[in-house]
Design a protein around this motif. Structure first.
Motif: not given
Length: 287
Positions: A37-43, A55-62, A144-150
């Motif tokens: 929900a908050s995006g915390t530790n979701m890359a 094309a692929m878009e994924l949110d990956i828990p860290q 692929c581009d990988f970003v962990l913003a929070s």
């Protein structure tokens, strides 16, 4: 950091409330429990189309840990629980940044490589905010581009008088597999008789594990096949220990569990009958 992945298939329980705070970055830093929900530790992983695949878009828990040790004046050497080593510049004990313009690791857990282009840590007592930018390399296809913003981590107090393994005890069932988000869908990569890689297949993850405490910092998990796997537990994270364990046709090289006592994420990697089996987005609920 958790897992960067090349193909989609990439740090259980509240972070340890240590009795003190670190004076700098040295020590073990666990990822806090990811929060969709908050995006915390979701890359976020963004991959362009490859061949006939869209094309692929994924949110990956860290999940997992980063262990930092002093390595000269204003420098830190770091190693993640997935086996990659990195170097940071630490000017004041409160802000650390990637020491080079970029660096690459062939991650043994996911069986592929990625290049870190930016990584910062900002410490606030026993907590640290984290931002990561990277490129995940896909064999035979565009990167692929990988970003962990929070990102958010908590320091594990080595002197804390706690029993983190107790929070793992119980039965933990997989959430329903979701092919769209890849939650609880493992990737199985095999090769033909000549050793040439075959197209990977998907394997939904079902069933539950029963975890028992074997010591204040150790636990054992028994799965539906009757296999028992042992873990070392520090803070909110349990890691397979020793790192290579075998039962029947399955050999596990990595298994990380992290959560809050009722909800857990996991990453698991191993081999079965000559094929690599990787679960990079595992999610469980306590029964």
């Amino acid at each position: 950091m958790r897992k960067l992945i090349l193909f989609v298939l990439v740090p259980l329980f509240p972070a340890c409330n240590g009795s003190s705070s670190p004076s700098g970055f040295e020590g073990t830093w666990n990822y806090d429990l990811p929060d969709r929900a908050s995006g915390t530790n979701m890359a976020h992983l963004s991959c362009p189309a490859q061949g006939g695949a869209p094309a692929m878009e994924l949110d990956i828990p860290q999940i997992g840990n980063l262990v930092l040790v002093r390595d000269g004046d204003q420098m830190l050497a770091g190693r993640t629980s997935q086996g990659c080593s990195w170097t940071f510049h630490d000017a004041d004990g409160e802000h650390a940044s990637f020491a080079s313009a970029e660096a690459t690791c062939n991650n043994p857990v996911i069986g592929s490589s990625y290049t870190i282009t930016g990584w910062t840590l900002a410490r606030d007592g026993a907590g640290a905010a984290e931002v990561v930018e990277a490129v995940s390399h896909r064999p035979g296809g565009p990167d692929c581009d990988f970003v962990l913003a929070s990102g958010k981590r908590t320091w594990v107090d080595p002197d804390a008088d706690d029993d983190p393994a107790a929070a793992f005890v119980g039965s933990w069932a997989y959430a329903p597999p979701d092919p769209l988000t890849r939650t609880n869908v493992a990737t199985v990569a095999c090769a033909d008789a000549e050793g040439n890689p075959l197209p990977p297949s998907s394997e939904p993850q079902l069933g539950s594990i029963a975890i028992e405490r074997t010591g204040p910092h150790t636990a054992a998990a028994t799965d539906g096949d009757g296999c028992t796997w042992t873990f070392a537990v520090h803070g909110n994270t349990a890691l397979l220990d020793p790192s290579a364990q075998r039962c029947g046709p399955l050999t596990l090289h990595h298994w990380a569990l992290a959560g809050d006592g009722g909800h857990a994420f996991e990453v698991r990697s191993g081999e079965r009958a000559g094929c690599r089996v990787l679960l990079s987005i595992g999610e469980r609920a306590r029964q």
